[in-house]
Design a protein around this motif. Structure first.
Motif, PDB file in Angstrom:
ATOM      1  N   ALA A  64       0.904  -1.218  -0.064  1.00  0.00           N
ATOM      2  CA  ALA A  64       0.074   0.059   0.123  1.00  0.00           C
ATOM      3  C   ALA A  64       0.728   1.210   0.089  1.00  0.00           C
ATOM      4  CB  ALA A  64      -1.049  -0.064   1.227  1.00  0.00           C
ATOM      5  N   MET A  65       1.934   1.169   0.674  1.00  0.00           N
ATOM      6  CA  MET A  65       2.860   2.274   0.717  1.00  0.00           C
ATOM      7  C   MET A  65       4.076   2.350  -0.085  1.00  0.00           C
ATOM      8  SD  MET A  65       1.649   4.275   3.235  1.00  0.00           S
ATOM      9  CE  MET A  65       3.075   5.328   3.754  1.00  0.00           C
ATOM     10  N   LYS A  66       4.166   1.547  -1.048  1.00  0.00           N
ATOM     11  CA  LYS A  66       5.186   1.463  -2.156  1.00  0.00           C
ATOM     12  C   LYS A  66       5.620   2.718  -2.838  1.00  0.00           C
ATOM     13  CE  LYS A  66       2.860  -1.029  -5.720  1.00  0.00           C
ATOM     14  NZ  LYS A  66       2.587  -2.157  -6.404  1.00  0.00           N
ATOM     15  N   LYS A  67       4.544   3.340  -3.094  1.00  0.00           N
ATOM     16  CA  LYS A  67       5.033   4.904  -3.572  1.00  0.00           C
ATOM     17  C   LYS A  67       5.263   6.007  -2.479  1.00  0.00           C
ATOM     18  CE  LYS A  67       1.715   3.947  -7.518  1.00  0.00           C
ATOM     19  NZ  LYS A  67       0.718   4.433  -8.254  1.00  0.00           N
ATOM     20  N   PHE A  68       5.081   5.465  -1.428  1.00  0.00           N
ATOM     21  CA  PHE A  68       5.373   6.541  -0.573  1.00  0.00           C
ATOM     22  C   PHE A  68       6.464   6.351   0.725  1.00  0.00           C
ATOM     23  CE2 PHE A  68       1.101   6.568  -1.425  1.00  0.00           C
ATOM     24  CZ  PHE A  68       0.676   7.849  -2.110  1.00  0.00           C
ATOM     25  N   GLY A  69       7.384   5.491   0.147  1.00  0.00           N
ATOM     26  CA  GLY A  69       8.362   5.233   0.920  1.00  0.00           C
ATOM     27  C   GLY A  69       8.472   3.839   1.683  1.00  0.00           C
ATOM     28  N   GLY A  70       7.315   3.181   1.511  1.00  0.00           N
ATOM     29  CA  GLY A  70       7.381   1.872   1.873  1.00  0.00           C
ATOM     30  C   GLY A  70       6.689   1.744   3.589  1.00  0.00           C
ATOM     31  N   PHE A  71       6.940   0.745   4.134  1.00  0.00           N
ATOM     32  CA  PHE A  71       6.561   0.279   5.566  1.00  0.00           C
ATOM     33  C   PHE A  71       7.681  -0.865   6.069  1.00  0.00           C
ATOM     34  CE2 PHE A  71       4.683  -1.931   8.921  1.00  0.00           C
ATOM     35  CZ  PHE A  71       4.267  -1.081   9.880  1.00  0.00           C
ATOM     36  N   ASP A  72       8.377  -0.505   7.152  1.00  0.00           N
ATOM     37  CA  ASP A  72       9.128  -1.385   7.693  1.00  0.00           C
ATOM     38  C   ASP A  72       8.805  -1.141   9.094  1.00  0.00           C
ATOM     39  OD1 ASP A  72      11.871  -1.747   9.369  1.00  0.00           O
ATOM     40  OD2 ASP A  72      12.570  -2.111   7.450  1.00  0.00           O
TER      41      ASP A  72
END
Length: 279
Positions: A64-72
């Motif tokens: 879902a967040m790949k266009k906004f820096g991802g999630f870690d």
């Protein structure tokens, strides 16, 4: 977290995992004369950033967040401690020491904790999840003690208790009086073989992972919904947007902070017609 919440309440969760990591960490820190409280603080907080359904949910939010820096989850854990949890307005977040923050951020295999206590947690995290996941898998009928090759048994032991004892004593013996926390080459190789066995038979097992795709799609659906309806989030998250925080990131933070049960409840509330819902 290998097993979805609704598949059995007796399986380990992210909470019980963190408690077990903290227990092993305090044991090793005490034996090595390290700061037990520092080790425990890192251990208890290291997975706070995990989304619902553990790594499955993390992958959903990554998509879902790949266009906004991802999630870690490492970074999210630190964000919770330093920004989202505010109990002392005069401080940044919970006002944790640099050493605790460093240990949280670097607990993964590829991480390089700056403190000995952080290095202990990094190893204890793996020791804990390999063994409690194996215990869960045996009780679920996915794995049995007979599936563990003799090569691993010779190095680490014949039972879960013996293997834990071997791994913990090896770290203490190899690290005492040194400038870093380490394992002997033989024991490290044995743990690596045990981890590979778990990946082959448990972590990628269809029985254990059959609900993973559903969990990922559920979180993506929730993410999309709250992007369109941010006013439906709880007050503290709406306030973050009102204070100028990016809506996309706030929605991600909101979903990442849900429990498994709450995320399922919200999905049912939002997407399942009431006449079809099972109560």
């Amino acid at each position: 977290q290998v097993f979805a919440y609704h598949e059995g309440k007796n399986y380990r969760t992210r909470l019980t995992h963190s408690i077990e990591v903290a227990q092993i960490t305090r044991t090793i820190c005490k034996c090595l004369g390290l700061n037990e409280e520092l080790g425990e603080a890192i251990a208890l907080a290291h997975d706070l950033g995990h989304s619902p359904f553990g790594h499955a949910g993390e992958r959903g939010l990554q998509n879902a967040m790949k266009k906004f820096g991802g999630f870690d989850h490492n970074i999210q854990s630190l964000k919770i401690m330093t920004k989202l949890e505010i109990h002392y307005p005069e401080f940044e977040g919970l006002n944790l020491t640099w050493e605790v923050r460093d240990g949280i951020l670097n607990h993964r295999t590829a991480g390089k904790p700056s403190t000995l206590e952080g290095q202990v947690v990094r190893l204890c995290d793996k020791i804990a999840y390999i063994h409690h996941d194996m215990d869960d898998a045996i009780r679920a009928g996915i794995l049995s003690e007979d599936d563990i090759p003799i090569t691993i048994r010779v190095i680490l032991g014949d039972t879960c208790r013996e293997r834990l004892n071997t791994l913990i004593h090896d770290i203490v013996e190899q690290s005492r009086g040194t400038e870093y926390v380490r394992q002997s080459a033989e024991i490290a190789e044995g743990m690596l073989m045990l981890r590979e066995l778990m990946f082959a038979n448990v972590y990628r097992n269809p029985e254990a992972k059959k609900e993973e795709e559903k969990a990922k799609k559920m979180l993506i659906s929730l993410y999309t919904y709250y992007q369109e309806h941010p006013e439906q989030m709880s007050r503290e998250y709406r306030n973050l947007i009102g204070c100028g925080e990016d809506k996309t990131q706030v929605v991600c933070d909101y979903i990442a902070g849900m429990t498994d049960q709450y995320s399922m409840h919200k999905y049912e509330e939002l997407f399942v017609p009431k006449a079809w819902a099972v109560y």
